[in-house]
Design an enzyme around this catalytic site. Structure first.
Site, short mmCIF file in Angstrom:
data_model
loop_
_atom_site.label_atom_id
_atom_site.label_comp_id
_atom_site.label_asym_id
_atom_site.label_seq_id
_atom_site.Cartn_x
_atom_site.Cartn_y
_atom_site.Cartn_z
N LYS A 63 -12.21 4.58 -2.36
CA LYS A 63 -11.69 5.67 -3.21
C LYS A 63 -12.85 6.44 -3.85
O LYS A 63 -12.83 7.66 -3.93
CB LYS A 63 -10.73 5.11 -4.27
N GLN A 107 -6.54 -0.56 -10.66
CA GLN A 107 -6.17 -1.16 -9.38
C GLN A 107 -5.25 -2.37 -9.61
O GLN A 107 -5.52 -3.22 -10.46
CB GLN A 107 -7.44 -1.57 -8.61
N ASP A 130 -2.11 7.62 -10.02
CA ASP A 130 -1.32 6.74 -9.16
C ASP A 130 0.16 7.14 -9.16
O ASP A 130 0.92 6.70 -8.30
CB ASP A 130 -1.38 5.29 -9.68
N1 GUN Z 1 -2.80 -1.75 -5.14
C1 GUN Z 1 -2.29 -1.52 -3.90
N2 GUN Z 1 -2.03 -0.20 -3.73
C2 GUN Z 1 -2.39 0.41 -4.89
C3 GUN Z 1 -2.36 1.77 -5.31
O1 GUN Z 1 -1.92 2.69 -4.60
N3 GUN Z 1 -2.83 2.00 -6.57
C4 GUN Z 1 -3.27 1.01 -7.38
N4 GUN Z 1 -3.69 1.34 -8.60
N5 GUN Z 1 -3.31 -0.27 -7.01
C5 GUN Z 1 -2.87 -0.56 -5.76
#
Ligand code: GUN
Length: 294
Positions: A63, A107, A130
Site C-alpha cells: 500500500k 490494518q 477503508d
Molecule cells: N485486512 C484485510 N483486508 C483489509 C482492508 O481492506 N483494510 C484493512 N484495514 N485491513 C484489512
C-alpha cells in the site's frame, strides 16, 4: 498512452485486474499532480499495524509503495502486540487532528484484546480510506460509493469497466459474509440493479447457487497449500458467467478448468489484489478532496 492502455480488460476469458489497476493508478497519479499544483498540499495516508502478522506487514508495504508511486505521501505506525486499546485510540485521535494526514488505515485483524468496532468508529469518517466507519457504511447503504471498502469497490469497478455496470436481470452470487468483503458487496451490487444471493459456510448445497450465478464472487480463502482442491470447479459455473476470485494468495477457483466456460474470470494473483490497492488510492484522493477542496 501506452500500448497496454489499448488492450482489453477481458482477454482470452481472463479478467485482467492488474492491467485495469495500472490504468486506475495512472488516473490517480495524474489527478494527484493536478491537485498538488492547485493546492500546494500533497495527499498523505497514515497506516497503523498492531502486532507482527507477516501478511499484514506485506499488505501495508504494498500500500505504501503504490501510494508513493502515485505521489501520495505515507507515514507508518508499527505498534507492538502489547499496545493497549487506549494507546491505539490516542494515536487515532492524534492522526484525526493532524491536518497533514488525509487518510487513516488501521490494518485488520487487530489483536484480540482490542475491540475492532471501537477503533474503526474512532477514525474521522472523512479520513476513513477503508470505508469501514459507521458514517461511511451508512452512506453506502444509501447508494454513496465514495469512501467505500476497497476490495468490494475494486470488484464492481472491474464489472463496470467491462460494461457490466447495469446488472438488471442478472443474478450475482457472493460466497462470503464478512464486513470487509461480502456485506459491502451486497450494497454495491444492489446499486447496479443485480439480484443478489449471499452464501457462506452454513449454506447447504453451494453448487445449486453457484450454477445460477451470472456474476460469481468467491472469497472463501481456506486453501492452505497448492495441492488442496479448489472450491469452485467448472461444473459449478454457469456458461458465460463472470467469475471473480477474491481469495489470496491461493485462490478459490480452478482458473484453468473454469476459464473457457466463462465470459471471463480473474486470475490469482493479478486479479482482485491489485484492484484493492488501486481503489485505496482513489479513496485517499476522495478523502483529500473532501478535506482540502472547498
Ligand atoms: N485486512 C484485510 N483486508 C483489509 C482492508 O481492506 N483494510 C484493512 N484495514 N485491513 C484489512
Amino acid at each position: 498512452m501506452s500500448d497496454d492502455d489499448l488492450k482489453p480488460i477481458c482477454e482470452d476469458h481472463e479478467l485482467k485486474g492488474r492491467r485495469l489497476s495500472h490504468r486506475i493508478r495512472t488516473e490517480v497519479e495524474n489527478e494527484v499532480t493536478e491537485l498538488v499544483a492547485q493546492h500546494r498540499i500533497s495527499p498523505k495516508i497514515a497506516t497503523v499495524i498492531v502486532g507482527e502478522d507477516p501478511g499484514s506487514q506485506m499488505y501495508i508495504r504494498m500500500k505504501h509503495k503504490a501510494s508513493n508511486k502515485a505521489g501520495i505521501l505515507s507515514d507508518h505506525h508499527d505498534l507492538p502486540e502489547t499496545t493497549s486499546q487506549e494507546e491505539l485510540l490516542e494515536l487515532i485521535r492524534k492522526l484525526n487532528n493532524d491536518s497533514s494526514v488525509h487518510g487513516i488505515l488501521v490494518q485488520l485483524p487487530l489483536p484480540k484484546h482490542i475491540d475492532e468496532k471501537t477503533i474503526i468508529a474512532a477514525i474521522n469518517p472523512l479520513k476513513d480510506v477503508d470505508g469501514f466507519s459507521p458514517a461511511n457504511v451508512y452512506r453506502l447503504f444509501y447508494g454513496g460509493e465514495d469512501l467505500s471498502a476497497a476490495t468490494p469497490h475494486g470488484i464492481v469497478t472491474m464489472l463496470d469497466r467491462i460494461g457490466w455496470n447495469d446488472l438488471s436481470g442478472k443474478h450475482a452470487v457472493i460466497i462470503n459474509r464478512s464486513t470487509i468483503v461480502g456485506k459491502p458487496l451486497i450494497m454495491l451490487l444492489l446499486n447496479r440493479n443485480a439480484t443478489v444471493t449471499v452464501c457462506h459456510s452454513r449454506t447447504k448445497d453451494l453448487p445449486s447457487f453457484t450454477r445460477q450465478a451470472d456474476v460469481l464472487i468467491s472469497a472463501i480463502g481456506r486453501r492452505t497449500n497448492e495441492s488442496d482442491p479448489f472450491f469452485i470447479t467448472a461444473d459449478m459455473v454457469k456458461d458465460g458467467a463472470v467469475v471473480i476470485d477474491v481469495a489470496t494468495p491461493l485462490g478459490d477457483v480452478d482458473f484453468e478448468s473454469v476459464k473457457n466456460k466463462t465470459l471471463c474470470v480473474t486470475p490469482v494473483p493479478g486479479g482482485v489484489g491489485p484492484m484493492t490497492i488501486a481503489m485505496l488510492l482513489k479513496n485517499v484522493i476522495a478523502a483529500y478532496k473532501a478535506q482540502i477542496v472547498q
